[in-house]
Design an enzyme around this catalytic site. Structure first.
Site, PDB file in Angstrom:
ATOM      1  N   GLU A 147     -15.087  -9.813  -5.136  1.00  0.00           N
ATOM      2  CA  GLU A 147     -15.290 -10.374  -3.801  1.00  0.00           C
ATOM      3  C   GLU A 147     -16.773 -10.287  -3.431  1.00  0.00           C
ATOM      4  OE1 GLU A 147     -16.253  -8.306  -1.172  1.00  0.00           O
ATOM      5  OE2 GLU A 147     -16.066  -6.404  -2.216  1.00  0.00           O
ATOM      6  N   LYS A 203     -23.608  -1.275  10.328  1.00  0.00           N
ATOM      7  CA  LYS A 203     -24.158  -2.585  10.674  1.00  0.00           C
ATOM      8  C   LYS A 203     -23.367  -3.102  11.861  1.00  0.00           C
ATOM      9  CE  LYS A 203     -22.984  -6.259   8.312  1.00  0.00           C
ATOM     10  NZ  LYS A 203     -22.701  -7.251   7.245  1.00  0.00           N
ATOM     11  N   ASP A 246       0.864  -1.186   0.000  1.00  0.00           N
ATOM     12  CA  ASP A 246       0.000   0.000   0.000  1.00  0.00           C
ATOM     13  C   ASP A 246       0.896   1.230   0.000  1.00  0.00           C
ATOM     14  OD1 ASP A 246      -1.967   2.108   0.970  1.00  0.00           O
ATOM     15  OD2 ASP A 246      -3.258   0.340   1.034  1.00  0.00           O
ATOM     16  N   ARG A 304     -18.996   4.352   7.009  1.00  0.00           N
ATOM     17  CA  ARG A 304     -19.224   4.901   5.674  1.00  0.00           C
ATOM     18  C   ARG A 304     -20.689   4.732   5.267  1.00  0.00           C
ATOM     19  NH1 ARG A 304     -14.375   1.958   2.507  1.00  0.00           N
ATOM     20  NH2 ARG A 304     -14.925   0.374   4.063  1.00  0.00           N
ATOM     21  N   THR A 354     -14.280  -3.786  -6.714  1.00  0.00           N
ATOM     22  CA  THR A 354     -15.555  -3.688  -7.429  1.00  0.00           C
ATOM     23  C   THR A 354     -15.466  -2.563  -8.446  1.00  0.00           C
ATOM     24  OG1 THR A 354     -16.751  -4.489  -5.483  1.00  0.00           O
ATOM     25  CG2 THR A 354     -18.037  -3.341  -7.166  1.00  0.00           C
ATOM     26  N   LEU A 385     -34.466  -9.275   4.576  1.00  0.00           N
ATOM     27  CA  LEU A 385     -35.843  -8.795   4.699  1.00  0.00           C
ATOM     28  C   LEU A 385     -36.094  -8.236   6.099  1.00  0.00           C
ATOM     29  CD1 LEU A 385     -37.904 -11.511   2.767  1.00  0.00           C
ATOM     30  CD2 LEU A 385     -37.317  -9.203   2.016  1.00  0.00           C
ATOM     31  N   CYS A 412     -20.376  -0.525   0.240  1.00  0.00           N
ATOM     32  CA  CYS A 412     -20.688  -1.234  -1.010  1.00  0.00           C
ATOM     33  C   CYS A 412     -22.038  -0.865  -1.614  1.00  0.00           C
ATOM     34  CB  CYS A 412     -20.634  -2.745  -0.778  1.00  0.00           C
ATOM     35  SG  CYS A 412     -19.009  -3.356  -0.328  1.00  0.00           S
ATOM     36  N   GLY A 417     -26.531   0.835   4.237  1.00  0.00           N
ATOM     37  CA  GLY A 417     -25.417   1.784   4.185  1.00  0.00           C
ATOM     38  C   GLY A 417     -24.144   1.027   3.891  1.00  0.00           C
TER      39      GLY A 417
END
Length: 429
Positions: free
Chosen positions: A149, A320, A30, A327, A119, A250, A260, A257
Site C-alpha cells: 500500500e 501529522k 481480526d 506512533r 509492509t 520539503l 511507517c 514520525g
C-alpha cells in the site's frame, strides 16, 4: 469478488472499505474481538477522514468477524493487512504475518490468491510461499502476491481511490494473479507496475526511505540556513521549481514520525546489513531525524536560558495533522524531553490523545484556549489547520509569556511579530 481482509487496523480497514465501495463482497477479520465488536456497532477505532462515511454506505457488502480461519476458508482472495512492528534491533517483527500464513495453511481447501498488503522486508513473500509448501500445501492450490500500500494517514481513502500506481509482485510462473488483482481494483485508474515478489517489497521500502530522506535533508539544510540567516522558505521555493526535485516533502520542522517511515527506514537498514552492505545514507537519515528535537530545544534555551519551571504549551500530539496516530510522534518525544527538563507541559490536539497521561507535570486540555492559558511559551508541534490561523489577540491575552516556537515552520512570522510575540523558528530569518 469475495475477499477476506485479515487485519482491522489502519491499512486493513481502509482497504476493506474501499474494496467494498468498488462493489466487492468483503469480510474484514481480526483476532481482536473487542475491535470487531466495536466495528459491528458502527464505531470506527481510528480517525481517518472519509473512512466512517465509506464504511456506512457499504454496510451490506462489508462485514466484520473474529472467525478468522472460517472466513479464510470461505473466500478465494485473502488480503493480509496485519501489523509489522519493529523489533528492538530495528528488524521487522513478522510474527503476525506468519501467524496468518499458518491459519491459511490450516484453512486451505480450494484455490486461494494470497495478497500481502502489509509492509514486509525484501524476501518475505518468497518465505511465505516456501512456508506454505513446507506445510504440505500443493503449489497449484495457491498464489502469493505482493501488493504494497502507498496510503498517507489523513488521506488514505482518497489515496486508494486515486492511486498513482498499483504495484504487483508475482512469481514468474504465475499466470492468474495479475488478472485477479486487476479485477480487484477495477474502477481505479492507475498504471500497473508488475515485478517480482521482492521487487514489489523493495519499491515500497525505497519509496518510504526516499521520502524520509527528503525530510531529513531539508531539515539539515534549514539548520545551515539558520546559521547564515537565510530563509529556508526561499530556498525551498527556489529548488522546487526544478522538476527533478519537486516541492513535496520539503517542509522543514521537527522531523518525520508515524507508523511507517521510522520502522521502514530501520528495517531497510537492517536488510542491507544482513547482506553486508553499510547503508550510510539510511543511517544518516535517522541520525538527523533523531537530533531534530534537541536542536529545537537548543533554540528555546537561547531564549529562556533555563527551561526549568517554565509552563510550555505544546500544540499537537499526533505525528501529522488529520490523524489521531501518535506512533513515533516527534511531538510526543518533544513533550517527554521538555518534561525531563523540569517544565510544566500543557498540551492540546484536535484528535489525538497523549499516550502517557497521568504524569503530574503534563496535562492534556480539551480546548486550545485552556491549553495556552498562562503559558510562558507556545510550541506548534503538529501543523493542524486550527493552529495555522491562530487568534493572535486572544492568544496574547491568555498567555503569560510571549514566545512562539514554530516547530513546523507553518505560520507567518510577521503575524506573530505584529502582535508583540517573539517568534522562534529554524531557518526563518
Amino acid at each position: 469478488m469475495k475477499i477476506c481482509v485479515v487485519g482491522a487496523g489502519y491499512v486493513g480497514l481502509t482497504s476493506a472499505s474501499v474494496l467494498a465501495d468498488l462493489g466487492h463482497t468483503v469480510c474484514c477479520v481480526d483476532t481482536n474481538i473487542e475491535r470487531i465488536r466495536s466495528l459491528n456497532r458502527g464505531e470506527v477505532p481510528i480517525y481517518e477522514p472519509g473512512l466512517k462515511e465509506i464504511m456506512s454506505r457499504n454496510e451490506k457488502n462489508l462485514t466484520f468477524s473474529s472467525e478468522v480461519i472460517e472466513n479464510i476458508r470461505k473466500h478465494p482472495v485473502i488480503l493480509i493487512a496485519v501489523g509489522t512492528p519493529s523489533l528492538a534491533d530495528g528488524k521487522t517483527n513478522l510474527t503476525y504475518i506468519y501467524s496468518v500464513v499458518d491459519m491459511i495453511a490450516d484453512a486451505l481447501t480450494d484455490y486461494k490468491t494470497i495478497i500481502t498488503k502489509s509492509t514486509v522486508p525484501p524476501g518475505t513473500n518468497e518465505k511465505i510461499y516456501a512456508k506454505l509448501l513446507q506445510k504440505g500445501v500443493a503449489p497449484e492450490q495457491f498464489a502469493v502476491v505482493s501488493n504494497p500500500e502507498f496510503l498517507r494517514e489523513g488521506s488514505a481513502v482518497f489515496d486508494m481511490l486515486h492511486a498513482d500506481k498499483i504495484v504487483v509482485g508475482m512469481n514468474k510462473n504465475d499466470s492468474k494473479s495479475l488478472n485477479i488483482v486487476k479485477s480487484l481494483y477495477k474502477g481505479i485508474e492507475a498504471p500497473y507496475i508488475v515485478t517480482t515478489l521482492s521487487g514489489a517489497e523493495m519499491i515500497k521500502y525505497t519509496s518510504n526511505a526516499f521520502l524520509a530522506t527528503k525530510i531529513s535533508f531539508i531539515n539539515e539544510i534549514a539548520r545551515i540556513c539558520d546559521k547564515y540567516e537565510v530563509n529556508i522558505d526561499d530556498v525551498v521555493r527556489g529548488i522546487s521549481t526544478d522538476t527533478r526535485i519537486s516541492p513535496h516533502f520539503l517542509n522543514s520542522g521537527l522531523g518525520y514520525g508515524g507508523s511507517c517511515f521510522p520502522k521502514d527506514v530501520r528495517s531497510l537498514e537492517q536488510s542491507a546489513i544482513e547482506k553486508n552492505i553499510t547503508p550510510i545514507i539510511l543511517q544518516a537519515i535517522q541520525s538527523t531525524n533523531h537530533s531534530q528535537i534537541d536542536y529545537y530545544i537548543e533554540k528555546l534555551i537561547t531564549v529562556f536560558e533555563s527551561l526549568k519551571g517554565k509552563t510550555i504549551t505544546v500544540l499537537g500530539i499526533a505525528f501529522k495533522p488529520n490523524t489521531d496516530d501518535t506512533r513515533e510522534s516527534q511531538a510526543v518525544y518533544l513533550i517527554k524531553k521538555l518534561s525531563q527538563l523540569g517544565c510544566t507541559i500543557n498540551t492540546y490536539d484536535p484528535k489525538a490523545t497523549l499516550p502517557f497521561l497521568g504524569e503530574s507535570n503534563i496535562i492534556q486540555f480539551p480546548t486550545l484556549d485552556q491549553a495556552v492559558t498562562d503559558a510562558d511559551c507556545v510550541i506548534i508541534a503538529t501543523e493542524w489547520a486550527e493552529f495555522l490561523y491562530l487568534d493572535w489577540k486572544k492568544l496574547k491575552l491568555l498567555m503569560k509569556g510571549n514566545v512562539i516556537l514554530d516547530a513546523r515552520n507553518c505560520i507567518d512570522p510577521s503575524k506573530a511579530y505584529e502582535h508583540g510575540f517573539q517568534y522562534v523558528g529554524v531557518g526563518r530569518s
